[in-house]
Design a protein around this motif. Structure first.
Motif, mmCIF file in Angstrom:
data_model
loop_
_atom_site.group_PDB
_atom_site.id
_atom_site.type_symbol
_atom_site.label_atom_id
_atom_site.label_comp_id
_atom_site.label_asym_id
_atom_site.label_seq_id
_atom_site.Cartn_x
_atom_site.Cartn_y
_atom_site.Cartn_z
ATOM 1 N N PRO A 266 4.055 -19.586 -30.827
ATOM 2 C CA PRO A 266 2.945 -19.777 -31.724
ATOM 3 C C PRO A 266 2.658 -21.416 -31.794
ATOM 4 C CG PRO A 266 4.491 -19.041 -33.174
ATOM 5 C CD PRO A 266 4.950 -18.907 -31.763
ATOM 6 N N ALA A 267 1.631 -21.969 -31.716
ATOM 7 C CA ALA A 267 1.098 -23.205 -31.740
ATOM 8 C C ALA A 267 -0.388 -23.294 -31.915
ATOM 9 C CB ALA A 267 1.620 -24.104 -30.544
ATOM 10 N N GLU A 268 -0.809 -24.009 -33.360
ATOM 11 C CA GLU A 268 -2.278 -23.969 -33.390
ATOM 12 C C GLU A 268 -2.585 -25.574 -32.916
ATOM 13 O OE1 GLU A 268 -5.591 -23.646 -36.912
ATOM 14 O OE2 GLU A 268 -3.268 -23.653 -37.357
ATOM 15 N N LEU A 269 -3.784 -25.533 -32.025
ATOM 16 C CA LEU A 269 -4.316 -26.876 -31.611
ATOM 17 C C LEU A 269 -5.206 -27.232 -32.917
ATOM 18 C CD1 LEU A 269 -5.091 -28.985 -29.552
ATOM 19 C CD2 LEU A 269 -6.882 -27.618 -28.752
ATOM 20 N N VAL A 270 -4.841 -28.501 -33.572
ATOM 21 C CA VAL A 270 -5.690 -28.958 -34.710
ATOM 22 C C VAL A 270 -6.324 -30.377 -34.400
ATOM 23 C CG1 VAL A 270 -4.210 -27.451 -36.385
ATOM 24 C CG2 VAL A 270 -3.635 -29.822 -35.763
ATOM 25 N N GLY A 271 -6.019 -31.062 -33.393
ATOM 26 C CA GLY A 271 -6.502 -32.277 -33.030
ATOM 27 C C GLY A 271 -6.677 -32.414 -31.761
ATOM 28 N N PHE A 272 -7.707 -32.993 -31.134
ATOM 29 C CA PHE A 272 -7.895 -33.182 -29.699
ATOM 30 C C PHE A 272 -9.060 -34.346 -29.346
ATOM 31 C CE2 PHE A 272 -9.788 -32.287 -25.533
ATOM 32 C CZ PHE A 272 -8.735 -32.063 -24.688
ATOM 33 N N THR A 273 -8.491 -35.367 -29.028
ATOM 34 C CA THR A 273 -9.485 -36.552 -28.618
ATOM 35 C C THR A 273 -9.015 -37.056 -27.092
ATOM 36 O OG1 THR A 273 -7.997 -38.314 -29.747
ATOM 37 C CG2 THR A 273 -9.890 -37.377 -30.867
#
Length: 283
Positions: A266-273
């Motif tokens: 489990p790993a939730e993507l919470v930021g992406f730039t």
């Protein structure tokens, strides 16, 4: 002067400032496989290194996969993990090559190493699209003109829509739904080319809005390459125009082979730039 000669003559060498910041929340420690490094074919163009930084600091182990891409393995700790990179890469400023004389090779004459890129794959279902491809493009001239006809078709058939992006969307889904993002354009174009016996491979990398009007929020981009006239040629169904300042990260059969991150837990993507802009001259 031909378009290709004009492309070379009008090239403007530049420096590109590129990088990313990707943030995950991990409820437990989780192994990750990352494809985020600049492709080996562009390593000599790096003015500063594209180190993969992690916060908190964890060991990073790299290897070359079967397609020649640089992959990184990490063990993400429980909690918040930030992955980032920030670098300068030199570019010759040329736009994508234009080679209308590039011929389509008979399948029996193709090099062994490109045959893989004629076959169906997870996101490019040649079996489901073959009949449609031959109906649409069977009468087009083989070679560059056929690939351009496929690129034109995909460009106009799919309406760009972030809201319609999803990780399980295939080329056939993109064709039937008519909406998607750059990876869907690339998957459909790759699948249709393979149906027409043209080897095609999926590419991902940086493609900033350099030399074109600003198009929106920056992201990693997807395009494709086809094997014509004894070489791999770049096409882009999303933009459908020659572009400059592509910085390749990885190539493969489809998005499965070049995913920026595979998380084995489990790993939730919470930021992406993502950043890819022209850098000023040094000094």
């Amino acid at each position: 002067m031909s378009q290709q000669e004009a492309t070379v003559a009008g090239a403007r060498p530049m420096r590109i400032h590129a990088g990313f910041e990707i943030v995950y929340d991990c409820p437990v420690a989780v192994p990750m496989l990352l494809t985020l490094s600049v492709h080996p074919s562009r390593r000599d163009d790096l003015e500063t290194r594209d180190w993969l930084r992690t916060a908190p600091l964890v060991p990073v182990r790299q290897y070359l996969d079967g397609y020649g891409n640089i992959c990184s393995r990490i063990q993400a700790p429980a909690g918040r993990l930030t992955l980032s990179s920030d670098f300068i890469v030199r570019d010759d400023g040329r736009i994508d090559d234009y080679a209308p004389e590039a011929v389509q090779h008979p399948v029996e004459d193709l090099p062994d190493e490109v045959i893989l890129f004629l076959l169906g794959s997870r996101y490019c279902e040649t079996d489901r699209l073959s009949a449609a491809a031959w109906a649409l493009f069977g009468s087009t001239p083989p070679g560059w003109a056929r690939v351009q006809a496929i690129t034109d078709y995909v460009h106009h058939h799919i309406a760009f829509s972030h809201a319609d992006a999803r990780p399980d969307k295939t080329a056939y889904d993109a064709w039937t739904e008519g909406r998607g993002v750059c990876r869907d354009y690339a998957h459909l174009a790759v699948a249709l080319c393979r149906c027409m016996n043209i080897p095609a491979r999926y590419c991902t990398g940086y493609l900033g809005d350099i030399g074109v009007p600003v198009a929106g929020i920056m992201d990693f981009s997807a395009w494709f390459e086809v094997y014509l006239g004894g070489a791999w040629r770049t096409f882009d169904a999303r933009n459908n125009m020659p572009r400059m300042a592509r910085v390749l990260i990885a190539r493969g059969r489809d998005a499965v082979d070049v995913a920026i991150a595979n998380t084995f837990g489990p790993a939730e993507l919470v930021g992406f730039t993502v950043t890819s802009v022209e850098a000023p001259p040094p000094g």
